[in-house]
Design a protein around this motif. Structure first.
Motif, PDB file in Angstrom:
ATOM      1  N   ASP A 107       6.784  23.767  53.494  1.00  0.00           N
ATOM      2  CA  ASP A 107       7.774  23.039  52.692  1.00  0.00           C
ATOM      3  C   ASP A 107       7.655  23.446  51.234  1.00  0.00           C
ATOM      4  O   ASP A 107       6.679  23.087  50.565  1.00  0.00           O
ATOM      5  CB  ASP A 107       7.569  21.531  52.828  1.00  0.00           C
ATOM      6  CG  ASP A 107       8.550  20.750  51.972  1.00  0.00           C
ATOM      7  OD1 ASP A 107       9.665  21.237  51.738  1.00  0.00           O
ATOM      8  OD2 ASP A 107       8.192  19.648  51.520  1.00  0.00           O
ATOM      9  N   PRO A 108       8.628  24.177  50.693  1.00  0.00           N
ATOM     10  CA  PRO A 108       8.566  24.607  49.292  1.00  0.00           C
ATOM     11  C   PRO A 108       8.490  23.441  48.311  1.00  0.00           C
ATOM     12  O   PRO A 108       7.887  23.579  47.235  1.00  0.00           O
ATOM     13  CB  PRO A 108       9.863  25.402  49.106  1.00  0.00           C
ATOM     14  CG  PRO A 108      10.192  25.892  50.481  1.00  0.00           C
ATOM     15  CD  PRO A 108       9.761  24.794  51.407  1.00  0.00           C
ATOM     16  N   SER A 109       9.090  22.295  48.636  1.00  0.00           N
ATOM     17  CA  SER A 109       9.020  21.147  47.730  1.00  0.00           C
ATOM     18  C   SER A 109       7.594  20.619  47.612  1.00  0.00           C
ATOM     19  O   SER A 109       7.125  20.294  46.515  1.00  0.00           O
ATOM     20  CB  SER A 109       9.953  20.027  48.206  1.00  0.00           C
ATOM     21  OG  SER A 109      11.303  20.361  48.023  1.00  0.00           O
ATOM     22  N   THR A 110       6.891  20.531  48.739  1.00  0.00           N
ATOM     23  CA  THR A 110       5.501  20.085  48.696  1.00  0.00           C
ATOM     24  C   THR A 110       4.644  21.071  47.917  1.00  0.00           C
ATOM     25  O   THR A 110       3.764  20.685  47.145  1.00  0.00           O
ATOM     26  CB  THR A 110       4.947  19.906  50.122  1.00  0.00           C
ATOM     27  OG1 THR A 110       5.717  18.913  50.803  1.00  0.00           O
ATOM     28  CG2 THR A 110       3.492  19.471  50.099  1.00  0.00           C
ATOM     29  N   ALA A 111       4.915  22.367  48.090  1.00  0.00           N
ATOM     30  CA  ALA A 111       4.187  23.389  47.344  1.00  0.00           C
ATOM     31  C   ALA A 111       4.410  23.229  45.852  1.00  0.00           C
ATOM     32  O   ALA A 111       3.487  23.392  45.041  1.00  0.00           O
ATOM     33  CB  ALA A 111       4.624  24.776  47.802  1.00  0.00           C
ATOM     34  N   ASP A 391      16.150  26.135  48.587  1.00  0.00           N
ATOM     35  CA  ASP A 391      14.961  26.032  47.748  1.00  0.00           C
ATOM     36  C   ASP A 391      14.618  27.351  47.065  1.00  0.00           C
ATOM     37  O   ASP A 391      14.017  27.362  45.979  1.00  0.00           O
ATOM     38  CB  ASP A 391      13.763  25.560  48.580  1.00  0.00           C
ATOM     39  CG  ASP A 391      13.853  24.085  48.960  1.00  0.00           C
ATOM     40  OD1 ASP A 391      14.745  23.391  48.430  1.00  0.00           O
ATOM     41  OD2 ASP A 391      13.035  23.631  49.783  1.00  0.00           O
ATOM     42  N   ALA A 392      15.003  28.450  47.678  1.00  0.00           N
ATOM     43  CA  ALA A 392      14.696  29.757  47.107  1.00  0.00           C
ATOM     44  C   ALA A 392      15.263  29.914  45.700  1.00  0.00           C
ATOM     45  O   ALA A 392      14.662  30.577  44.838  1.00  0.00           O
ATOM     46  CB  ALA A 392      15.234  30.869  48.006  1.00  0.00           C
ATOM     47  N   GLU A 393      16.399  29.296  45.434  1.00  0.00           N
ATOM     48  CA  GLU A 393      17.039  29.469  44.130  1.00  0.00           C
ATOM     49  C   GLU A 393      16.189  28.900  42.998  1.00  0.00           C
ATOM     50  O   GLU A 393      16.110  29.497  41.915  1.00  0.00           O
ATOM     51  CB  GLU A 393      18.427  28.836  44.131  1.00  0.00           C
ATOM     52  CG  GLU A 393      19.440  29.619  44.933  1.00  0.00           C
ATOM     53  CD  GLU A 393      19.527  31.079  44.470  1.00  0.00           C
ATOM     54  OE1 GLU A 393      19.958  31.321  43.325  1.00  0.00           O
ATOM     55  OE2 GLU A 393      19.138  31.959  45.261  1.00  0.00           O
ATOM     56  N   ALA A 394      15.555  27.760  43.217  1.00  0.00           N
ATOM     57  CA  ALA A 394      14.701  27.195  42.171  1.00  0.00           C
ATOM     58  C   ALA A 394      13.448  28.038  41.985  1.00  0.00           C
ATOM     59  O   ALA A 394      13.026  28.309  40.849  1.00  0.00           O
ATOM     60  CB  ALA A 394      14.328  25.751  42.520  1.00  0.00           C
ATOM     61  N   VAL A 395      12.839  28.473  43.084  1.00  0.00           N
ATOM     62  CA  VAL A 395      11.627  29.287  42.996  1.00  0.00           C
ATOM     63  C   VAL A 395      11.928  30.608  42.292  1.00  0.00           C
ATOM     64  O   VAL A 395      11.111  31.136  41.526  1.00  0.00           O
ATOM     65  CB  VAL A 395      11.028  29.526  44.398  1.00  0.00           C
ATOM     66  CG1 VAL A 395       9.794  30.415  44.325  1.00  0.00           C
ATOM     67  CG2 VAL A 395      10.678  28.192  45.053  1.00  0.00           C
ATOM     68  N   TYR A 396      13.108  31.152  42.513  1.00  0.00           N
ATOM     69  CA  TYR A 396      13.532  32.384  41.856  1.00  0.00           C
ATOM     70  C   TYR A 396      13.585  32.212  40.339  1.00  0.00           C
ATOM     71  O   TYR A 396      13.325  33.159  39.585  1.00  0.00           O
ATOM     72  CB  TYR A 396      14.906  32.783  42.381  1.00  0.00           C
ATOM     73  CG  TYR A 396      15.488  34.054  41.800  1.00  0.00           C
ATOM     74  CD1 TYR A 396      14.963  35.301  42.135  1.00  0.00           C
ATOM     75  CD2 TYR A 396      16.571  34.000  40.927  1.00  0.00           C
ATOM     76  CE1 TYR A 396      15.506  36.465  41.617  1.00  0.00           C
ATOM     77  CE2 TYR A 396      17.118  35.155  40.399  1.00  0.00           C
ATOM     78  CZ  TYR A 396      16.586  36.396  40.744  1.00  0.00           C
ATOM     79  OH  TYR A 396      17.125  37.539  40.218  1.00  0.00           O
TER      80      TYR A 396
END
Length: 420
Positions: A107-111, A391-396
């Motif tokens: 889960d990218p949000s938890t990360a 979620d990839a867009e925020a991490v980018y």
């Protein structure tokens, strides 16, 4: 005091098997970890598969951080991972990178929730705090007794915070008065402590302050209607004559150059997080392709689908190689700003490609949370390519945009800064 697997977890470690190598780890990079680290990774993966992944879609849809997991995350040592004073494992930067990847894969949000608390806020205290400040705050943060946030970005300043920071700090005797605003502050909606970066009106240098959120003049408002990392409760923060004692100024921060040290140490972690997003999306696509039947057979049997999967796996493999090497350089004390920047830029760009391919493979079902459910197949919950895609867009974007990280590398190549 350092807790070790050979000490506190000796009995458990003796009975643990090595974590299986993921199918997405095509060149078996996990085997560069020690056996002890692979056993620890196995326990962390089991926790994520049981307590995080199955509920990630619900938390994302409800825009709610998994705060109930704070004690379990602390018990596993995931907050204390990088710090000598509090860590649970005798570990390497390489191991910490793998852990960041595994959490983001689930889960990218938890990360991001963990990364803001321990990667940014705790690192700021570890790097910039006095011995007394580290002794006061690090054990509490490592134990999850308090949750922290990192207040750097402002409504009008993201990439240009080095020169454009508008939040001010004015010293008055034995305390400081802070005024300004912060935006997109992860965990900011419920944090107990926020590391606020502000410009000293006397010398124009950036300084760091430990602000307890009940302090008068401090207010945080949850940012609503996000479409990426929805389970991270970002906040707009307003600082109106917030009084902070001199003892709560980070004593070893003398300017933005010191802030950049914190960002360099965490930027490689974001590359690992991006890798986890790509792996999570890829696994969704593989599972979907194996069970989705069209024209009488699984779509995994079609050449065009296999080509997409092969391209995605190649991007993941190249990204893993970069992440592994940049962490090895950190372990050797040789990692540079430009190496961390290249990893963040390259891996996040490949992540975008992978999540796009994965969503394409999942077709119309790829835009729905739980899109596998209609297959009636025995696929574990939490395989929602739509969530990874968004979620990839925020991490980018965070921890330096692709353009800014590319310019850090460009400066290293040419010797010429081209930021402005």
């Amino acid at each position: 005091m350092t807790f070790t697997l050979e000490g506190m977890h000796a009995e458990t470690a003796a009975s643990d098997a090595l974590a299986p190598v993921l199918e997405a780890d095509f060149y078996r990079f996990q085997q560069t970890l020690t056996d002890t680290e692979q056993r620890a990774l196995g326990r962390i993966r089991a926790f994520l598969d049981a307590e995080v992944r199955p509920f990630a879609d619900d938390h994302w849809e409800q825009a709610r951080s998994p705060r109930h997991l704070v004690p379990r995350i602390a018990e596993l040592g995931l907050y204390a991972n990088a710090f000598e004073r509090t860590r649970h494992f005798d570990n390497s930067a390489l191991f910490r990178g793998w852990v960041a990847m595994e959490i983001s894969r689930a889960d990218p949000s938890t990360a991001t929730f963990i990364g803001v608390h321990s990667g940014l806020a705790m690192t700021a205290i570890a790097v910039g705090g006095s011995e007394e400040q580290r002794a006061e705050w690090m054990p509490k943060l490592a134990a999850g007794e308090l949750i922290a946030a990192f207040g750097l970005t402002e409504p009008g300043h993201g990439s240009d915070t080095a020169k454009g920071l508008e939040t001010t700090a004015e010293r008055r005797g034995d305390h400081w008065v802070l005024n300004g605003a912060k935006r997109w502050i992860g965990n900011g909606a419920f944090a107990d402590l926020v590391v606020i970066w502000a410009r000293d009106v006397a010398d124009d240098q950036v300084k760091g302050f430990l602000v307890r959120t009940p302090t008068p003049g401090f207010s945080a408002t949850t940012i609503a209607r996000k479409q990426s990392l929805r389970a991270v409760e970002n906040a707009d923060i307003l600082l109106e004559d917030v009084i902070v004692a001199e003892n709560d100024r980070l004593q070893r921060i003398g300017g933005f150059r010191d802030v950049a040290v914190v960002l360099r140490l965490t930027r490689a972690d974001v590359a690992w997080q991006a890798l986890g997003v790509a792996v999570g999306a890829y696994e969704c696509a593989v599972a979907y392709a194996a069970h989705r039947v069209q024209f009488g057979k699984p779509i995994a049997s079609y050449q065009l689908v296999q080509q997409k999967l092969a391209d995605a796996l190649a991007a993941i493999t190249a990204s893993t190689a970069l992440c592994v090497r940049v962490s090895q350089l950190q372990d050797e004390g040789e990692q540079t700003d430009q190496q961390a920047a290249m990893a963040k830029a390259f891996v996040t760009a490949r992540m975008r490609e992978v999540v796009a391919l994965a969503r394409e493979i999942c077709g119309g079902n790829g835009i729905q949370l739980g899109g596998h459910e209609q297959l009636g197949a025995d696929i574990p919950p939490g395989y929602s390519v739509a969530r990874y895609f968004a979620d990839a867009e925020a991490v980018y974007t965070f921890e330096g945009t692709y353009d800014m990280n590319s310019l850090i590398v460009g400066r290293a190549i040419t010797g010429i800064a081209a930021f402005v």
